[in-house]
Scaffold this active site. Structure first.
Site, mmCIF file in Angstrom:
data_model
loop_
_atom_site.group_PDB
_atom_site.id
_atom_site.type_symbol
_atom_site.label_atom_id
_atom_site.label_comp_id
_atom_site.label_asym_id
_atom_site.label_seq_id
_atom_site.Cartn_x
_atom_site.Cartn_y
_atom_site.Cartn_z
ATOM 1 N N PRO A 212 1.106 -1.387 0.444
ATOM 2 C CA PRO A 212 -0.172 0.142 -0.171
ATOM 3 C C PRO A 212 1.004 1.429 -0.211
ATOM 4 C CG PRO A 212 -0.562 -1.429 1.760
ATOM 5 C CD PRO A 212 0.302 -2.156 0.868
ATOM 6 N N GLY A 213 0.560 2.661 -1.066
ATOM 7 C CA GLY A 213 0.961 3.205 -0.707
ATOM 8 C C GLY A 213 2.929 3.446 -1.790
ATOM 9 N N GLY A 215 1.603 3.937 -4.638
ATOM 10 C CA GLY A 215 2.060 4.717 -5.963
ATOM 11 C C GLY A 215 1.246 3.918 -6.924
ATOM 12 N N LYS A 216 0.687 2.835 -6.892
ATOM 13 C CA LYS A 216 -0.002 2.184 -8.168
ATOM 14 C C LYS A 216 -1.316 3.396 -8.696
ATOM 15 C CE LYS A 216 -1.229 -0.907 -5.038
ATOM 16 N NZ LYS A 216 -0.080 -0.319 -3.759
ATOM 17 N N HIS A 430 20.957 2.341 30.807
ATOM 18 C CA HIS A 430 20.707 1.562 29.603
ATOM 19 C C HIS A 430 21.056 1.810 28.229
ATOM 20 C CE1 HIS A 430 17.468 -1.772 28.142
ATOM 21 N NE2 HIS A 430 18.057 -0.692 26.918
ATOM 22 N N GLU A 431 20.584 3.540 28.055
ATOM 23 C CA GLU A 431 21.007 3.529 26.900
ATOM 24 C C GLU A 431 22.337 4.160 26.020
ATOM 25 O OE1 GLU A 431 18.782 3.308 24.372
ATOM 26 O OE2 GLU A 431 16.611 3.306 25.832
ATOM 27 N N HIS A 434 24.001 0.904 25.199
ATOM 28 C CA HIS A 434 23.355 0.707 23.784
ATOM 29 C C HIS A 434 24.386 1.295 22.948
ATOM 30 C CE1 HIS A 434 19.942 -1.475 23.577
ATOM 31 N NE2 HIS A 434 19.336 -0.999 24.130
ATOM 32 N N ASP A 509 14.346 -4.993 23.470
ATOM 33 C CA ASP A 509 15.861 -5.421 22.892
ATOM 34 C C ASP A 509 15.789 -7.099 22.776
ATOM 35 O OD1 ASP A 509 16.273 -2.705 22.837
ATOM 36 O OD2 ASP A 509 17.164 -3.042 25.109
HETATM 37 P P1 ADP Z 1 -1.099 2.629 -3.691
HETATM 38 O O1 ADP Z 1 -2.419 3.070 -4.944
HETATM 39 O O2 ADP Z 1 -0.126 1.718 -4.591
HETATM 40 O O3 ADP Z 1 -1.727 2.085 -2.363
HETATM 41 P P2 ADP Z 1 -1.420 5.312 -3.923
HETATM 42 O O4 ADP Z 1 -0.768 5.820 -5.687
HETATM 43 O O5 ADP Z 1 -2.121 5.814 -3.046
HETATM 44 O O6 ADP Z 1 -0.740 3.986 -3.368
HETATM 45 O O7 ADP Z 1 -0.178 6.464 -2.798
HETATM 46 C C1 ADP Z 1 -0.483 7.475 -2.239
HETATM 47 C C2 ADP Z 1 -0.429 8.796 -2.364
HETATM 48 O O8 ADP Z 1 1.019 8.703 -1.846
HETATM 49 C C3 ADP Z 1 0.064 9.286 -3.739
HETATM 50 O O9 ADP Z 1 -0.893 9.882 -3.786
HETATM 51 C C4 ADP Z 1 1.042 9.979 -4.050
HETATM 52 O O10 ADP Z 1 0.789 11.801 -3.225
HETATM 53 C C5 ADP Z 1 2.333 9.266 -2.884
HETATM 54 N N1 ADP Z 1 3.015 8.587 -3.366
HETATM 55 C C6 ADP Z 1 3.004 7.489 -3.532
HETATM 56 N N2 ADP Z 1 3.968 6.381 -4.136
HETATM 57 C C7 ADP Z 1 4.611 7.711 -4.899
HETATM 58 C C8 ADP Z 1 5.821 8.268 -5.465
HETATM 59 N N3 ADP Z 1 6.329 7.179 -6.440
HETATM 60 N N4 ADP Z 1 6.163 9.449 -6.691
HETATM 61 C C9 ADP Z 1 5.184 10.072 -5.536
HETATM 62 N N5 ADP Z 1 4.167 10.409 -4.851
HETATM 63 C C10 ADP Z 1 4.552 8.968 -4.055
HETATM 64 ZN ZN ZN Z 2 17.154 -1.147 24.882
#
Ligand code: ADP
Ligand code: ZN
Length: 628
Positions: A212-213, A215-216, A430-431, A434, A509
């Site tokens: 997801p996200g 750019g499909k 702790h940090e 690391h 961790d």
């Molecule tokens: P998908 O359909 O893969 O879930 P979207 O095409 O809906 O993803 O992407 C959501 C938004 O993220 C787009 O409208 C754009 O703003 C941004 N985005 C995602 N991929 C790209 C890319 N390769 N270049 C520029 N913007 C991107």
């Molecule tokens: Zn830690």
């Protein structure tokens, strides 16, 4: 672009439709409520705002889900195993529910007693009688069954986004090879004659797969924009309805619409909702199968000259029915990966144009710290940064705003938790543990970006590492070093406060180290004892089932080997911390003093100013995972 209902309401049959829908809704309701165990209604009120999960997130992370409360509208709310509340719109799917509850989650369907329930008891009978009478009348009136389905569609409109789009390839960054492949399609839509003359076959269906996200949708829209043809977008999940046969009718309608507007792009998101492999049986199978068949018929039905290009998107290409992928259907597949380092920089640069960003900000550095971010995540990051800049009263978006937004996205908002002074002190040591071991292994592991004892999300503090490059694999040496870094927090607790004062704060961790060791041993063949045998293998949902294909003996050997690796790494870390107690102490005191130390400051404390200045040009490295 406007949302438009492509199906006009049929006024003359309003009553019929009203009754039909009411009837169907009641039946569905009865089936729905009767089908699933009536679990208790979970009270998931939580101080945190829920995160939004897409349906595919829910599928992918089904193992992380602790509770799920589904309401009438298929909106699911609940909490993840780590306590994060979430909200998701899901497609009702018994298989999914079974899977989630198998993983130990409690699933409940919201069946609160309402007026509806009272009505539901007696109304179906009455309504079905009335409905049948109406049905008879209509049928006798020579209207035919088609009319009825059509009217039903009218009441269950397919959501479709349509219109010309201004999006072009200029709006897509970081995925050049995918753009290149789609250029040909654009070319075809623009110069059909040229292609015809040559007898070239152009695909009718293109399948875009990717998380997801990535750019499909954006790409599909850009193809339409480049070719200057109309763009119709719909989603596979809209085709599964409670009324059998509705999906088929909807598919027909959409293709009719596309044919009337050819040349055009018909975009179908979430194709897996209808195109799922037919062997995976669920209750709705029959209906979905018919819908899928109709889609195949339509795909086979139009000739190449029509100029309709169907672009489908999915994040589960492995689940698709093979029939969809045959020649003449979705025979061209383009997989969109999460962007690599340069891709991320390009996407950031593109979206950065919309904001006023300080010239001191290096997008390359931002890209380095965002391994695993999708295009949509990156856009969101810049948005959040701008919001933070406004709140902080900055004139332009500063590096600090981006840093804050990134940490918030990765780990949750800053907590104003009141901590006991002794807890703060312990966290600092702790940090510091690391950080010290991280600097010690600076030549083989990713450089430290910063360390902080400001609590955020569930972490009391973190040490972040920052990659130079996208790393695709680790050497054995690097795995060992990372294990030691992971366990160095606990080691410091023990060295400075004694065996009895160690805390539960090292839980994540330990989890991370165990996972790393397990993967290295059971999947990557890094253990000499176990050898190059893949013991954990991915299930169809991408989860790893531990030791699924191992004999009991192997399982025991693996467990012992993991334990040995962890114990060795812990010994190593404890050794390093106790031999350098003074330096670790200095680091901890500096953290208590300043709360946050940059990578540079940490290296200065450990190696001395001169060494750092001299080595300034050394390569920095990957992963920005948080370490408590
Ligand atoms: P998908 O359909 O893969 O879930 P979207 O095409 O809906 O993803 O992407 C959501 C938004 O993220 C787009 O409208 C754009 O703003 C941004 N985005 C995602 N991929 C790209 C890319 N390769 N270049 C520029 N913007 C991107
Ligand atoms: Zn830690």
């Amino acid at each position: 672009m406007k949302k438009e209902n492509i199906f006009k309401k049929d006024g003359s049959k309003f009553y019929l439709i009203a009754f039909a829908v009411l009837f169907a809704a009641l039946i569905a309701r009865i089936v729905f409520v009767g089908n699933v165990n009536n679990g208790t209604i979970q009270n998931v009120t939580n101080a945190k705002a829920p995160i939004e999960l897409s349906f595919s997130d829910v599928l992918r992370r089904s193992g992380d889900i602790k509770t799920m409360d589904i309401n009438k509208d298929n909106v699911a709310t609940g909490v993840l195993k780590d306590g994060t509340p979430y909200r998701a719109t899901i497609a009702y799917n018994p298989e999914l529910l079974e899977k989630i509850s198998k993983n130990g989650a409690s699933v409940s369907i919201n069946n609160r007693e309402s007026v509806w329930d009272g009505v539901a008891r007696w109304l179906p009978i009455l309504v079905s009688a009335v409905f049948l009478i109406w049905l008879f009348k209509i049928l006798r009136g020579g209207n035919g069954g088609g009319g009825i389905t059509r009217s039903l569609i009218g009441q269950n409109p397919t959501k479709i986004t349509t219109g010309k789009t201004k999006t072009t390839f200029k709006d897509v960054a970081g995925i050049d090879s995918e753009k290149q492949e789609l250029m040909e399609v654009v070319d075809f839509l623009k110069n059909k004659e040229k292609f015809k003359a040559l007898g070239a076959r152009v695909p009718r269906g293109i399948l875009l797969s990717g998380e997801p996200g990535t750019g499909k949708t954006l790409l599909a829209r850009a193809v339409a924009g480049e070719a200057n043809v109309p763009f119709f977008a719909t989603s596979g999940s809209d085709f599964s309805g409670i009324i059998v046969g509705l999906g088929v009718a909807k598919i027909k309608e959409i293709f009719e619409l596309a044919k009337r507007n050819a040349p055009c792009i018909l975009f179908m998101d979430e194709i897996d909702a209808i195109g799922q492999s037919r062997s995976k049986h669920t209750i709705n199978d029959n209906d979905r199968e018919q819908t899928l068949n109709q889609l195949l018929i339509e795909m086979d039905g139009f000739s190449n000259e029509t100029g309709i290009i169907v672009i489908a998107a999915t994040n589960r290409p492995d689940m698709l029915d093979k029939a969809l992928l045959r020649p003449g259907r979705f025979d061209r597949q383009i997989n969109i990966e999460l962007p690599n380092l340069e891709g991320r920089r390009d996407i950031l640069d593109l979206h950065a144009k919309k904001f006023k960003i300080s010239e001191h900000v290096s997008m390359m550095d931002v890209a380095r710290g965002t391994t695993g971010f999708s295009g949509a995540d990156l856009e969101n990051l810049l948005n959040e940064s701008a919001l933070h800049a406004v709140r902080a009263g900055h004139k332009v978006v500063e590096q600090s705003d981006i840093e804050e937004a990134r940490d918030k996205i990765l780990m949750g908002p800053k907590k104003n938790r009141k901590m006991r002074p002794e807890d703060i002190k312990l966290t600092a040591y702790h940090e510091a543990g690391h950080a010290f071991v991280g600097v010690h292994y600076r030549d083989i592991t990713d450089p430290i970006h910063k360390a902080t004892i400001v609590p955020r999300g569930r972490a009391l503090g973190i040490v972040q590492h920052m990659p130079v490059d996208d790393k695709v694999s680790m050497t054995l040496e690097e795995v060992r070093a990372n294990l030691a870094i992971d366990l160095a927090g606990r080691a410091a607790e023990e060295v400075f406060f004694g065996k009895n004062k160690i805390t539960t704060g090292a839980a994540s961790d330990i989890e991370m180290a165990t996972n790393t060791a397990r993967r290295s041993i059971t999947m990557a063949g890094l253990s000499e004892k176990i050898g190059m045998v893949a013991i954990n293998q991915a299930t169809s949902f991408g989860q790893k089932i531990a030791l699924e294909n191992a004999s009991e003996k192997t399982a025991e050997a693996v467990d012992a080997e993991i334990r040995a690796w962890i114990e060795n790494a812990y010994k190593d870390a404890k050794n390093l911390v106790s031999k350098n107690k003074a330096t670790v102490d200095k680091l901890a005191k500096a953290l208590l003093d300043k709360e946050t130390l940059s990578g540079e400051e940490i290296r200065e404390i450990v190696l001395g100013k001169k060494a750092v200045a001299k080595k300034k040009t050394t390569k920095p490295a990957k992963k920005s995972n948080a370490k408590k």
